[in-house]
Design an enzyme around this catalytic site. Structure first.
Site, PDB file in Angstrom:
ATOM      1  N   CYS A   1     -16.155 -34.831 -22.346  1.00  0.00           N
ATOM      2  CA  CYS A   1     -15.501 -36.120 -22.602  1.00  0.00           C
ATOM      3  C   CYS A   1     -15.993 -36.716 -23.916  1.00  0.00           C
ATOM      4  O   CYS A   1     -15.253 -37.432 -24.597  1.00  0.00           O
ATOM      5  CB  CYS A   1     -15.753 -37.070 -21.443  1.00  0.00           C
ATOM      6  SG  CYS A   1     -17.489 -37.381 -21.118  1.00  0.00           S
TER       7      CYS A   1
ATOM      8  N   HIS B   1     -20.012 -41.142 -18.607  1.00  0.00           N
ATOM      9  CA  HIS B   1     -18.698 -40.654 -19.021  1.00  0.00           C
ATOM     10  C   HIS B   1     -18.269 -41.414 -20.275  1.00  0.00           C
ATOM     11  O   HIS B   1     -18.516 -42.617 -20.409  1.00  0.00           O
ATOM     12  CB  HIS B   1     -17.688 -40.865 -17.889  1.00  0.00           C
ATOM     13  CG  HIS B   1     -16.290 -40.475 -18.239  1.00  0.00           C
ATOM     14  ND1 HIS B   1     -15.925 -39.166 -18.447  1.00  0.00           N
ATOM     15  CD2 HIS B   1     -15.168 -41.218 -18.421  1.00  0.00           C
ATOM     16  CE1 HIS B   1     -14.642 -39.125 -18.728  1.00  0.00           C
ATOM     17  NE2 HIS B   1     -14.164 -40.351 -18.727  1.00  0.00           N
TER      18      HIS B   1
END
Length: 1280
Positions: free
Chosen positions: A49, A304
């Site tokens: 990510c 994330h």
């Protein structure tokens, strides 16, 4: 700096799919199209990510994108030539070009970065290790600079991102100035102790640092230590300014990392003039506007990344969020009307509270399972805490006030009998206003004018369209949403600004093909055509289902189920049909196929069971599609008149589901052999009896699951005095008949109360045995009644062992059968084998000083290893009434192993050598003993002999003991010349799942000397008790081998040579984790590396009765239907749920409804939490509405909070016949109490330990093990 600390949190057990996605039958699912934003996301490889966020930022930097596209093949080369050694192909910029073109032009939800990361030189593990995005930004720019050396793009990074800082030190004595310039690609700004970006820049470039006191500066002009001032200024400003926020710091007092989560603001537009060395010029020379924010969610050890990006060229379709589309005036009016209409609440009166809750609902009704939550939201307390003590359960309270409340929608919702007026949902018109209205309110015209102005949605500024790019997901956001990222665990981590002087040409707006090379446009066009064809084929293929039609004239009702009249023909016909068509279309097609059909035609969903074919729900609505009716591929449909089959009335539904029982009766033979009737087989005690001894005969009979035991007894034609018994389970079996030579078995007598219970309530399932005894049966010594347990005992004249003496061990050549001495020795199961041997030696009158051992013989006449004489007949696995061979030689002790070995190759029959060694002996010591026995020296190693009598895997760990390597009695080892093979393979331990429900003889392994430590207890899916696993050995296999290759090699293990499996599709492979069956390995052609198997993993093989090939998104669930009116469940069943098309609760409920033949609205579901012994209720699909955003959301059972995975247990309640909505059983409550007691003991133990500790030490919990930090790098070729 931080390595791979930012490990990404897993969100789902399976990759997410669009709501329209389906599972293809013969190929991969095509990629879903772009979403509402018309922008493409990037697939996450597991932990990339951080890479996806940076790539999207670079893509939406038009100047960077166009500069990259301007580099042609003459500068970069061609990807087709990258394997040629003489060609200089700059792979990284070429792959970046392709990725950007795909993101701009290909109609797919998300693009893959696998080709780009391959060009980085990353392996598969790099895709799962997350790194710092700030670190990646610098390394990627460095890799691009090295890749573009000696090309027109060699200065790309320098021109766009390069800036200069000048550091100055001014002497306060002589005024001498010392300066040093410093280049930068991004500015790292402090967050700790700073409130905003402007304040951090002020501290960096305006505030001076003084050298004074003990910290003086040596001036070159004064040549001594003096007071001085140090400062820094921006000398050169790049077109794009990148700010890296120092969110992660290290606490030296606690010796741990932490994340700064305090508020840290940053402007959308910033003027850097105060921080520059040269402040002359226009404001536009110093003004920057924000266009990208990379956000980190989580802590310093995991999280994330995603990015908020402004769409400068307006390539996407920006839409405001649904909540913001409503005019502000309408929202305010609705809130005021709601307050005015809301009755005065009496919180101490439950009747008033519940009436108020239901009256305020638009539908005037509330779901029963939502009522408790709405009550808590209303008064801030639950029903149990506030009202249960005085008013009882909420369900009983509703029933006791039936004059106020009523149940609707099949009992799933509660409504008021006297409905109050509907709440006002529209603003009142001026004519409807009361004369007592506030005089300060504006006039009608003014009010209308003001309303009209407020109802106009706030216009979004031109070019200020912002999107949230979160891996594959792209959603529209407002500019004001950026302020939410100023603080918290989810906060801004990198800021990207661009100069306001940079203007975009008009032809670039809404034009994704702008400046994209023609060959990349053509490549994207071809890819779009390919994807379009895949989608068309996918839709056509996936909507065709294969149906099995069973015609009533070909069946008859027998044993409670439908059986084919002709055994040669199964009575079914296969029909391919489009599931988008209606039930009426299917009925018409069947009419056309069966031209001779007369009268009505009913189509009923059927299922093939061991007892036969059973019918469930009938398809009555011709207007619904097959998909809506729950008809899927391989569904069975029974075609009949809806009333009877061959004159017999057929009972339909899950409650009448037939059970195939094995009826066992005593059988006394009159002659030398047992008389077995047609269709029956002799059971235990039937074979090998001498003089016509008694036995048991078995017969398979089917009965409807809803019939009682009394009706079963009547159907069997037995008198009322007959006793029905079930095979006894538990530890009492050994008590009854202990010492009877292993020939005794226990049966539990059904009490009189059970005679009125149904087979389903008694949890009887297919294959269960039912012993039927008449009163006179107890006159026979074979049956003994002790309390409620009947013991079936073999006759006393069967307790013997035959011992055969072979003086030459394996039988000399030419030795006649009659020359062998045989003797019968009386024996019981508890007798030691040493006593058996001594009695045989005495009766055979052999020389007592010689060494002898007892050996069993297999079905081929081959001698098995000597049995240990220190154990009993039963413990050694020796069956009574069999033959043992007495041979010269020593018998191994309980701690020893008897092994065969040969040198060089697999031994011929009878040519191997024998050896007895301790089971704690290492491989190296065992090899030395064998080499000494045959007189060899040099370099040798040991290998196993597989079941094909061929040389198999090598014993790699020479320091491991034989018991650790699971080498058993009778194993054959081969001494092989040479060194051990290299360790490029996986070594996997294999266990066999011994399913107690599987009575197949193939599943009962021969005893090969397995000891107790080769058995493992694991938690059985769907049950609270454990089931045994038997170790069958280890396999050594390459990680490039497929799952099918693994199954094939497992079947070659010696311990599985008696297991009959037609093909590898009849095997299910589980991976064991913590004595639990964790996951099923899927994909016959997937390699073990892709399945992420590591060396030393434990695998469990389960034999199946039918072929199985689970797809990547098919879940194997254990389902349990609750017994109506009782706190227990019917036996669990396995169900394969296809979650590829839809993973919502509605999809699972529809699948279960089709399985049981019930209406989906009547089912209540819950997931069993095995570690807590609790049930988590799965809400109805009508609840999937977010109360904050007032919009439907797709809730996936694969994600939070349920995280469904293989072997999870789903409890089901049929609300039509079961009013008990509580899933917890008595056994669950006992286990919960046990867990609480254990937790209390641990707490008390922790407090006692805490009292003994000294000093300021705090409690230390178990810290999560983290992966070692791995440096991030990108490999670039040499192009100079």
């Amino acid at each position: 700096m931080f390595g791979n600390l930012f490990e990404e949190e897993e969100e789902e057990a399976f990759p997410s799919t669009s709501s329209k996605g389906r599972m293809t039958k013969g190929g991969d699912e095509p990629p879903p199209p772009r979403g509402k934003a018309k922008l493409s996301g990037i697939k996450n490889q597991g932990g990339t990510c951080y890479l996806n966020s940076l790539l999207q930022t670079l893509l939406f930097t038009p100047e960077f994108r166009e500069e990259l596209f301007s580099l042609g093949s003459e500068a970069l080369g061609c990807l087709e030539d990258k394997e040629k050694t003489e060609a200089k192909v700059r792979v990284i910029p070429l792959e970046l070009q392709r990725l950007f073109a795909s993101l701009l032009l290909v109609d797919q939800q998300s693009a893959s970065t696998s080709s780009l990361t391959d060009s980085f030189g990353w392996n598969s593990s790099e895709g799962t290790n997350q790194h710092d995005v700030q670190e990646l930004n610098r390394i990627l720019f460095s890799a691009l600079e090295h890749s573009l050396v000696d090309t027109s793009g060699s200065t790309l990074i320098h021109r766009l991102y390069h800036g200069t800082i000048v550091n100055s030190i001014v002497c306060k004595e002589c005024g001498n100035v010392s300066q040093r310039q410093e280049d930068f690609l991004d500015l790292t700004v402090c967050v700790c102790g700073v409130a905003s970006l402007e304040e951090a820049l002020w501290n960096m470039f305006v505030a001076e640092e003084m050298f004074e006191g003990n910290n003086l500066y040596r001036c070159a002009g004064c040549d001594r230590l003096v007071t001085a001032a140090k400062s820094a200024k921006l000398k050169k400003l790049p077109p794009f300014m990148t700010m890296s926020l120092l969110r992660f710091s290290f606490d030296f007092n606690k010796c741990e990392r932490y994340k700064e989560t305090g508020r840290y603001s940053f402007p959308l537009t910033i003027n850097l003039r105060p921080f520059c060395e040269q402040a002359d010029g226009e404001d536009s020379d110093f003004t920057y506007e924000l266009f990208s924010v990379i956000i980190h969610k989580g802590g310093c050890y995991g999280g994330h990344y995603h990015a908020y990006i402004r769409d400068i060229d307006q390539l996407g379709k920006w839409e405001p969020q649904e909540e913001e589309c409503k005019p502000k005036t309408q929202k305010k009016v609705q809130e005021k009307v709601k307050e005015a209409c809301e009755p005065k609440l009496q919180e101490d009166d439950p009747l008033s509270v519940l009436t108020s809750i239901i009256a305020q609902e638009t539908s005037k009704s509330v779901l029963l399972d939502q009522l408790g939550q709405k009550l808590m939201d209303k008064i801030g307390s639950s029903w149990s805490k506030k009202f249960r003590k005085h008013y009882g359960p909420i369900g009983k309270f509703l029933q006791s006030h039936s004059d106020v409340f009523m149940l609707v929608s099949s009992g799933t919702r509660v409504a008021l009998k006297a409905n109050p007026p509907s709440p006002v949902t529209e603003p009142p018109s001026p004519a409807e206003q009361t004369p007592n209205s506030d005089p300060s309110t504006p006039s009608d015209s003014e009010s209308a004018e003001q309303t009209e102005l407020e109802q106009k949605p706030e216009p979004e500024q031109e070019g200020s369209h912002w999107f949230d790019l979160n891996d594959s997901s792209v959603t529209s956001i407002r500019e004001s949403d950026i302020e939410k990222q100023f603080q918290g665990k989810e906060s801004a981590y990198m800021l990207f600004y661009r100069k306001t002087q940079l203007h975009r040409p008009s032809e670039a707006l809404n034009n994704p093909q702008y400046k994209v090379p023609l060959h990349l446009v053509q490549m994207a066009h071809e890819e779009n055509q390919r994807i379009l064809q895949l989608r068309e084929v996918f839709e056509a293929t996936n909507n065709t289902v294969e149906l099995r039609l069973h015609l009533a004239p070909s069946y008859r009702l027998e044993n409670g189920a439908l059986q084919p009249i002709s055994k040669e023909q199964n009575g079914s016909t296969t029909l391919s049909f489009d599931r988008r068509k209606t039930v009426g279309d299917l009925r018409l097609a069947i009419y056309q196929m069966q031209e001779l059909w007369e009268g009505d035609m009913a189509l009923t969903v059927a299922k093939s069971l061991p007892a036969g074919l059973h019918l469930y729900n009938t398809l009555t609505d011709d207007s619904v599609s097959l998909y809506s009716a729950g008809v899927s591929t391989n569904s069975d449909l029974f075609v009949w008149n809806g009333r009877e089959v061959c004159g017999a009335t057929v009972l339909t539904g899950a409650e009448w589901e037939p059970v195939l029982l094995t009826v066992v009766r005593p059988f006394l033979g009159d002659d030398g052999d047992l008389q077995v009737e047609d269709g029956m087989e002799c059971g235990e005690g039937s074979g090998g009896f001498e003089n016509g001894g008694p036995g048991l005969k078995r017969e398979a009979r089917g009965f409807a699951g809803a019939v009682t035991l009394r009706e079963v007894r009547e159907a069997l034609g037995e008198p009322n005095e007959s006793v029905l018994c079930q095979k006894h389970k538990g530890g009492k079996r050994e008590e009854h008949g202990a010492g009877e030579g292993g020939g005794a078995s226990g049966w539990r007598v059904f009490p009189p109360d059970d005679m009125q219970r149904t087979l389903k309530e008694l949890s009887l399932k297919d294959g269960d045995a039912l012993l039927v005894l008449e009163p006179q049966s107890f006159d026979c010594s074979m049956f003994t009644l002790n309390g409620d347990v009947v013991t079936v005992t073999t006759p006393s004249d069967c307790r013997w062992l035959q011992v055969e003496f072979q003086p030459h061990g394996g039988g000399a050549v030419g030795e006649k059968e009659e020359e062998r001495l045989k003797i019968k020795v009386p024996a019981t199961g508890n007798m030691l084998l040493f006593e058996v041997k001594q009695r045989a030696i005495e009766e055979l009158q052999l020389h007592s000083g010689a060494q002898y051992c007892l050996r069993q013989v297999d079905s081929t006449g081959k001698l098995l290893p000597p049995v240990c004489e220190e154990v009993s007949v039963r413990d050694a696995g020796v069956r009574l009434m069999t033959t043992l061979t007495l041979c010269p030689g020593n018998a191994p002790k309980a701690s020893q192993l008897f092994l065969h070995f040969s040198v060089g190759a697999a031994p011929s029959a009878g040519m191997e050598m024998d050896i007895i060694v301790e089971n704690t002996c290492t491989v190296k010591e065992c090899l030395k003993v064998m080499l000494d026995a045959v007189g060899l020296d040099g370099c040798w190693h040991l290998r196993r002999l597989d079941w094909c009598e061929e040389v198999g895997e090598a014993l790699m760990d020479e320091d491991a003991s034989l018991s650790e390597l699971k080498i058993s009695n009778g194993d054959t080892l081969v001494i092989t010349e040479g060194q051990l093979p290299p360790k490029g393979f996986l070594k996997l331990s294999v266990w066999l799942y011994l399913d107690p429900r599987n009575n197949s003889a193939d599943f009962k392994l021969a005893n090969n000397g397995h000891s107790e430590d080769q058995m493992l207890e694991v938690v059985t899916p769907g049950e609270t008790h454990s089931a045994p696993l038997r170790s069958v050995g280890e396999v050594e296999i390459s990680d490039e081998a497929t799952l099918e290759d693994l199954k094939t090699q497992v079947l070659t293990l010696p311990a599985l040579q008696h297991v009959c499996i037609p093909t590898t599709a009849f095997m299910r492979v589980w991976q064991l984790e913590g004595q639990r069956l964790a996951r099923i390995l899927r994909g016959q052609q997937l390699t073990l590396r892709k399945l992420k198997l590591a060396s030393g993993a434990d695998l469990c093989m389960q034999q199946l009765l039918m072929e199985e090939d689970l797809g990547p998104k098919e879940l194997l669930l254990n389902i349990k239907m609750g017994v109506p009116g009782e706190r227990c469940y019917y036996p669990p069943e396995e169900l394969v749920w296809d979650a590829s098309r839809d993973s919502s609760p509605r999809s699972l409920r529809t699948c279960l409804a089709a399985h049981y033949g019930l209406s989906p609205d009547s089912l209540l579901l819950a997931k069993y939490q095995q570690d807590k012994h609790t049930w988590e209720e799965i809400s109805n699909w009508n609840q999937q509405v977010s109360k904050k955003k007032k919009k439907k959301r797709a809730e996936s059972l694969l994600g939070a909070p349920f995280h469904l995975k293989d072997a999870d247990t789903i409890g089901i309640k049929n609300l039509l016949i079961d009013n008990n909505r509580d899933f917890v059983t008595l056994e669950d409550e006992q286990l919960q109490q046990m867990l609480r007691a254990q937790a209390e003991e641990r707490r008390k133990g922790g407090e006692a330990a805490g009292c003994d500790s000294v000093g300021p030490q705090k409690k230390t919990g178990q810290t999560k093990s983290r992966k070692p930090e791995v440096a991030l790098s990108i490999n670039v070729g040499v192009f100079r």
